[in-house]
Enzyme design. Structure first.
Site, mmCIF file in Angstrom:
data_model
loop_
_atom_site.group_PDB
_atom_site.id
_atom_site.type_symbol
_atom_site.label_atom_id
_atom_site.label_comp_id
_atom_site.label_asym_id
_atom_site.label_seq_id
_atom_site.Cartn_x
_atom_site.Cartn_y
_atom_site.Cartn_z
ATOM 1 N N ASP A 109 6.465 1.414 3.153
ATOM 2 C CA ASP A 109 5.215 2.132 3.419
ATOM 3 C C ASP A 109 5.620 3.537 3.883
ATOM 4 O O ASP A 109 6.059 3.726 5.013
ATOM 5 C CB ASP A 109 4.438 1.371 4.502
ATOM 6 C CG ASP A 109 3.259 2.174 5.057
ATOM 7 O OD1 ASP A 109 3.090 3.347 4.674
ATOM 8 O OD2 ASP A 109 2.526 1.620 5.887
ATOM 9 N N GLN B 154 3.595 7.844 6.497
ATOM 10 C CA GLN B 154 3.874 8.850 7.541
ATOM 11 C C GLN B 154 5.196 9.568 7.309
ATOM 12 O O GLN B 154 5.569 10.427 8.108
ATOM 13 C CB GLN B 154 3.920 8.186 8.927
ATOM 14 C CG GLN B 154 2.603 7.648 9.410
ATOM 15 C CD GLN B 154 1.564 8.725 9.670
ATOM 16 O OE1 GLN B 154 1.875 9.905 9.849
ATOM 17 N NE2 GLN B 154 0.309 8.336 9.669
ATOM 18 N N HIS C 21 1.547 -0.676 10.257
ATOM 19 C CA HIS C 21 0.119 -0.332 10.182
ATOM 20 C C HIS C 21 -0.608 -1.548 9.600
ATOM 21 O O HIS C 21 -0.014 -2.310 8.822
ATOM 22 C CB HIS C 21 -0.010 0.876 9.245
ATOM 23 C CG HIS C 21 -1.374 1.477 9.137
ATOM 24 N ND1 HIS C 21 -2.366 0.940 8.352
ATOM 25 C CD2 HIS C 21 -1.907 2.592 9.687
ATOM 26 C CE1 HIS C 21 -3.446 1.705 8.430
ATOM 27 N NE2 HIS C 21 -3.198 2.715 9.236
ATOM 28 N N CYS D 244 -4.603 1.720 14.201
ATOM 29 C CA CYS D 244 -4.471 0.682 13.159
ATOM 30 C C CYS D 244 -3.113 -0.012 13.263
ATOM 31 O O CYS D 244 -2.487 -0.333 12.232
ATOM 32 C CB CYS D 244 -4.665 1.255 11.754
ATOM 33 S SG CYS D 244 -6.289 1.898 11.490
ATOM 34 N N LYS E 64 -2.170 12.642 3.409
ATOM 35 C CA LYS E 64 -1.241 12.830 4.530
ATOM 36 C C LYS E 64 -0.132 13.815 4.157
ATOM 37 O O LYS E 64 0.791 14.049 4.931
ATOM 38 C CB LYS E 64 -0.649 11.493 4.949
ATOM 39 C CG LYS E 64 -1.699 10.558 5.556
ATOM 40 C CD LYS E 64 -1.076 9.397 6.257
ATOM 41 C CE LYS E 64 -2.028 8.255 6.504
ATOM 42 N NZ LYS E 64 -2.936 8.465 7.622
HETATM 43 N N1 PLP Z 1 0.628 3.116 6.646
HETATM 44 C C1 PLP Z 1 0.779 3.968 7.657
HETATM 45 C C2 PLP Z 1 2.059 3.990 8.423
HETATM 46 C C3 PLP Z 1 -0.251 4.842 7.990
HETATM 47 O O1 PLP Z 1 -0.113 5.694 9.013
HETATM 48 C C4 PLP Z 1 -1.456 4.792 7.242
HETATM 49 C C5 PLP Z 1 -2.591 5.656 7.614
HETATM 50 O O2 PLP Z 1 -2.727 6.078 8.740
HETATM 51 C C6 PLP Z 1 -1.543 3.888 6.190
HETATM 52 C C7 PLP Z 1 -0.492 3.067 5.917
HETATM 53 C C8 PLP Z 1 -2.775 3.796 5.343
HETATM 54 O O3 PLP Z 1 -2.957 4.972 4.616
HETATM 55 P P1 PLP Z 1 -4.319 5.219 3.813
HETATM 56 O O4 PLP Z 1 -5.424 4.996 4.793
HETATM 57 O O5 PLP Z 1 -4.205 6.639 3.360
HETATM 58 O O6 PLP Z 1 -4.342 4.239 2.684
#
Ligand code: PLP
Length: 413
Positions: A207, A210, A130, A371, A233
């Site tokens: 990270d 998800q 992401h 993203c 999430k």
């Molecule tokens: N990493 C992954 C794999 C994600 O799917 C997301 C959000 O869609 C993020 C990071 C970023 O999360 P946040 O926008 O809650 O900080």
């Protein structure tokens, strides 16, 4: 086996009633919410907990001498304790509250990165990250002169493990890797990757945005150094997230932001910093968000992540089987080990048009680059449509989605 034939799977579906938002119609149709990768809905207990906090206990934490402040502080720290248990951290000191996954990664990039990574060093990420796990490292590389290296993947959306082993070397100072890809649903073999990284003395940031609502995470068993996730999430409030970090690493890191709460003594001749975890929590935190997240963690623990994972696995198989029957539908991301996400394209139809027509039939999905533009680039596409599941989804949602998709396609093609 159908869902109805399996008792554990059936038992999960009753939790759908806990989500008031799911009981509505959208555009004259029952809401089939299949955009859980973007954000999840909130059970009544999370909504009530946040409301009760504002109605009864609202005060600043760690500061006041009065009863409300003591109550707010107790609830805030109790939530930290719940999250510590939820991911099996060793200590509450390892649980840092942030605004979300994005801020958690930025914290590590700024604090750990700036103090430990320099000219000639390498940071290793993967093609399927992401943007939140790409851009902070690019920015760090610009500041320090380090280089970003990228683990490639195959056409199924699986990382090339041998390439990973070749890329990690004496210059590598950090591996930052996504647990579950939001664009593909791939579950990466993070345990094996952490083992290899540690053989090279490379710390690992995962990270978990998800993963956290779909699989159980045990940070000690994984031996992961940093693990980042977002409350919204995992059925908790927006604007709150967690950075788990191993205590010895966090102790050695400089503060991320300066301000109230993160200090021990402030004087113009010098300032000393507070102990963990407060060293990384400058200013008034998102108190209601933390307390609401604590309620979400209790809620998830009660259902059981293993039950959720088994149910969602079944649901994803059902969804995938039915989607594959649609002529011209191409699934983006067909890893052997996948969870909760069906990313797809259909010949002759734009993803955004599919999303709009589905919405008219009460079905919420996401269409776009998710993203994760490098993933789109890899597959030579601009966007995909994405249906993403949570444990409150059921076979009716899938039936509604497939019927709505078929009728949308008759209009579009
Ligand atoms: N990493 C992954 C794999 C994600 O799917 C997301 C959000 O869609 C993020 C990071 C970023 O999360 P946040 O926008 O809650 O900080």
């Amino acid at each position: 086996m159908t869902l109805a034939a399996n008792k554990t799977l059936v038992n999960i579906t009753r939790f759908r009633q806990d989500f008031p938002i799911l009981q509505q119609e959208v555009n004259g149709k029952p809401l089939a919410y299949l955009d859980n990768g973007a954000t999840t809905q909130k059970p009544q207990i999370v909504i009530d907990t946040v409301r009760d906090y504002y109605e009864r206990d609202n005060a600043n934490v760690h500061r006041g001498v009065h009863t409300l402040s003591a109550r707010a502080t107790d609830a805030y720290e109790a939530a930290r304790h719940k999250i510590k248990d939820f991911i099996n951290a060793n200590s509450e000191k390892e649980i840092i509250f942030t605004g979300g996954t994005t801020e958690a990664i930025n914290l590590v990039a700024s604090s750990y990165g700036q103090s430990r990574i320099g000219q000639g060093d390498e940071i290793l990420i993967s093609t399927m990250e992401h943007h939140s796990n790409i851009v902070p490292w690019q920015m760090l590389c610009q500041r320090t002169g380090a280089t970003l290296k990228v683990i490639p993947m195959n056409k199924h959306g699986e990382l090339l493990f041998d390439e990973f082993k070749q890329l990690i070397n004496a210059r590598t100072k950090l591996l930052a890797i996504v647990h579950v890809s939001n664009a593909l649903g791939t579950i990466n073999p993070i345990e094996a990757m952490i083992t290899i990284a540690h053989q090279h003395d490379v710390p690992v940031l995962v990270d978990g945005a998800q993963a956290i609502a779909h699989t159980s995470v045990d940070v000690q068993a994984l031996d992961v150094d940093f693990y980042a996730f977002s409350g919204h999430k995992m059925f908790g409030p927006t604007g709150i997230g967690v950075l788990y970090g191993k205590q010895e690493l966090l102790e050695a890191m400089p503060p991320y932001q300066g301000g109230g709460d993160m200090i021990s003594v402030v004087s113009f001749s010098g300032t000393t910093y507070n102990e963990l975890p407060y060293k990384f929590e400058a200013g008034t935190p998102n108190i209601a968000g933390v307390i609401g997240l604590g309620a979400a963690v209790d809620y998830l623990t009660n259902i059981g992540l293993d039950n959720i994972a088994a149910y969602e696995h079944h649901l994803l198989d059902t969804l995938t089987d039915k989607a594959q029957d649609i002529e011209g539908l191409r699934i983006i991301g067909q890893a052997e080990n996948k969870t909760s996400i069906l990313s797809f394209l259909v010949d002759g139809a734009h993803a955004a048009d599919i999303g709009e027509l589905l919405d008219q039939q009460g079905v919420a999905i996401r269409a776009g680059h998710h993203c994760a533009m490098p993933v789109m680039e890899f597959f030579h596409i601009n966007a995909s449509a994405r249906a993403s599941l949570a444990f409150y989804n059921n076979e009716e949602d899938i039936t509604q989605f497939i019927a709505a998709l078929n009728s949308s396609l008759t209009l579009l093609r």
